[in-house]
Design an enzyme around this catalytic site. Sequence first.
Site, PDB file in Angstrom:
ATOM      1  CG  HIS A 117      30.111  32.709  44.037  1.00 38.12           C
ATOM      2  ND1 HIS A 117      29.777  33.213  42.800  1.00 38.12           N
ATOM      3  CD2 HIS A 117      31.367  32.200  43.901  1.00 38.12           C
ATOM      4  CE1 HIS A 117      30.783  33.013  41.963  1.00 38.12           C
ATOM      5  NE2 HIS A 117      31.762  32.419  42.599  1.00 38.12           N
ATOM      6  CG  ASN A 147      45.400  32.452  34.737  1.00 37.44           C
ATOM      7  OD1 ASN A 147      44.719  31.606  35.320  1.00 37.44           O
ATOM      8  ND2 ASN A 147      44.864  33.457  34.073  1.00 37.44           N
ATOM      9  CG  ASP A 185      31.421  23.771  37.191  1.00 39.10           C
ATOM     10  OD1 ASP A 185      31.142  23.843  35.976  1.00 39.10           O
ATOM     11  OD2 ASP A 185      31.299  24.740  37.968  1.00 39.10           O
ATOM     12  CG  ASP A 198      34.835  34.663  43.694  1.00 38.08           C
ATOM     13  OD1 ASP A 198      34.755  33.423  43.822  1.00 38.08           O
ATOM     14  OD2 ASP A 198      34.333  35.287  42.744  1.00 38.08           O
ATOM     15  CG  ASP A 246      34.765  29.502  42.660  1.00 33.79           C
ATOM     16  OD1 ASP A 246      35.599  28.796  42.070  1.00 33.79           O
ATOM     17  OD2 ASP A 246      33.693  29.864  42.148  1.00 33.79           O
ATOM     18  NE  ARG A 274      37.549  37.304  42.109  1.00 28.97           N
ATOM     19  CZ  ARG A 274      37.235  36.436  41.153  1.00 28.97           C
ATOM     20  NH1 ARG A 274      37.707  35.200  41.223  1.00 28.97           N
ATOM     21  NH2 ARG A 274      36.483  36.789  40.139  1.00 28.97           N
TER      22      ARG A 274
END
Length: 636
Positions: A395, A232, A371, A261, A259, A174
């Site tokens: 988000h 990754n 999380d 994005d 994050d 992204r």
Amino acid sequence: MRVLQRVVLPADRDLDVLKLYVEGRGGRGEATAAGPGGGGREVRVAGRRSAAVAPGGRASFCTYFNAFPASYWRRWSVVERVRLRMRVRGDAVIVVYRSTGKGFVQRVTQIEVDADTAVDRELDLPLEPFIDGGWYWFDIAAGDREVVLEQAEWCADTDRAQGSTSIGITTFNRPAYCVEQLLALGEASDVLDVVDEIFVIDQGTKRVEDRPEFAGAAEALGGRLRMIDQGNIGGSGGFSRAMTETLDAGRSDYVLLLDDDVVVEPEGVLRAVAFADLARTPTIVGGHMMDIFNRSVLHVFGESIARYRWWMTPTAHTFLGHDLAAHPLRETPWLHRRVDVDYNAWWMCLIPLDVIRKVGLSLPFFIKWDDIEYGVRAREAGFPTISLPGAAVWHVPWHSKDDTLDWQAYFTERNRLVTALMYSPYPRGGNMLKESMFIATKHALAMQYSTVELMLLAVEDVLGGPEGLHPSMTTKMAELRALREGFPDARAEPDLDEFPEVKRRNPPKKGREPVAPEGRKALIRTALAGAVRQLRPVDSFTREHPEVTVPHVDQTWWLLSRYDSALVSSADGTKAAWYQRDPRRFRALARRNMALHARLAREWPELSKRYRAAIPELASTERWRETFEAARREER
């Protein structure tokens, strides 16, 4: 005096978010806030920290980003009194209000200003009445001349030093989003005063550094940016790397996880650091989630764990998807009640290094529940999590994702089970195992066989014990991709014309389309009928043509279980898959589903002990460094 929260206005010309910052007419009558430089009858944005109120107009700062969340400071910080400081010019009456935890509004006092040049005004306000909830805010009513609020801030008297944070952003393919976020941070020079370093852990193949805007973003950050290339290993791998780098650098008091994005309101960084600095005990400070597609909507206000079913849920007395433009803070009683959460998602989450030193890094979950587990683990160790109003990011909302159906279903199931094994207060997870088995059954009835296969693989891996979690970080994704390739429901196309023509051999009985079953008995009858249908031979006609097209919003198990094949669209509306009934596969999955859940129930007590005992090693920096090395790529 330490500034806790500054009054800010939107940095861009987005009218969708204006009411998150300021409202015309103080919430009474028609709200007519105008855009930056606009000519609205009430209030216009004059700068990042400045607003102008037209003659005879009224503006209210009883808004998400500018009201002061007094109850959170009262409950979790050492602050006992707050001081409102402002600089104003013009003919104005400034009315200060407070609310109660029940949402009732009370007038506190008013300040009058009549000056052509800016004057400073201050007001000390107690925090004693805010145990259950409540906010402070002010309205500005203009007289015969325009009023300009040049700046305002909520402050506290303290001897505590100002802390600093590093920022960790995990990104995977992204680059545009990530660079936009870096640009926004670079433009917020005052926010950068509390930022030591920004780590971007780039785990994708589309490199952030290849974006044309990257060089400018890096320059604006003044040497704070460090790019880390890593294979990754998911969000938990990226964020654990950011935690480790922050610990190793030894400069910061906190690490702020973001994050890749999201669109962040930069002021939230300052607010989170201030709150953490003045918290009574080391405290995780999280931000709320706004809907990036409908930007006045507060998508998530607070989250908790439903203990008996071990699933994430909105915290009691809160609601998902609240539109603050239609129903602002003043008019929404539940927003005035203080909300205590179990965790905060890592779209924005500030974690003190003292917490990391005590409880360790994330568990090697790749994605999903990392999380949540961290918040629960920290709470067990005595470190609370606060979701702080006025600190937020925009988000992608959950209803625009397919993460319970696609490859992510594996991680959702596995990590939910592991977390329950570690922390559930109920024998065998309460209702969780039964619910897990039922969810897999519903997916099977809906011809979502790849999802069921992923869930059952997750159960098998959980039964294998905690030893496989770290090694799977670099190998599991390839395994999941290969597994899904064998399932029609996992093969999506961007155009419905890529599939055979939709045809039905027989019309609906008496022309009646299926309707949702109502009541427990109707649900059971529908499920049994769907199971019987799944066992019948498939008509060759439905192997050649889908029977129906089903929009994503309608893709319920009870509807799909009535067909032999269907074209089903994705949550984001970009593609569709052809679901096809397969009796042989259904029987095999049903048998495995029952057998694996029965085995998990038998072995739960012993597995729970093993997973609990493994937490220190799984979360240790030493074990994570081995995983980082396994995922190492050239660092730039």
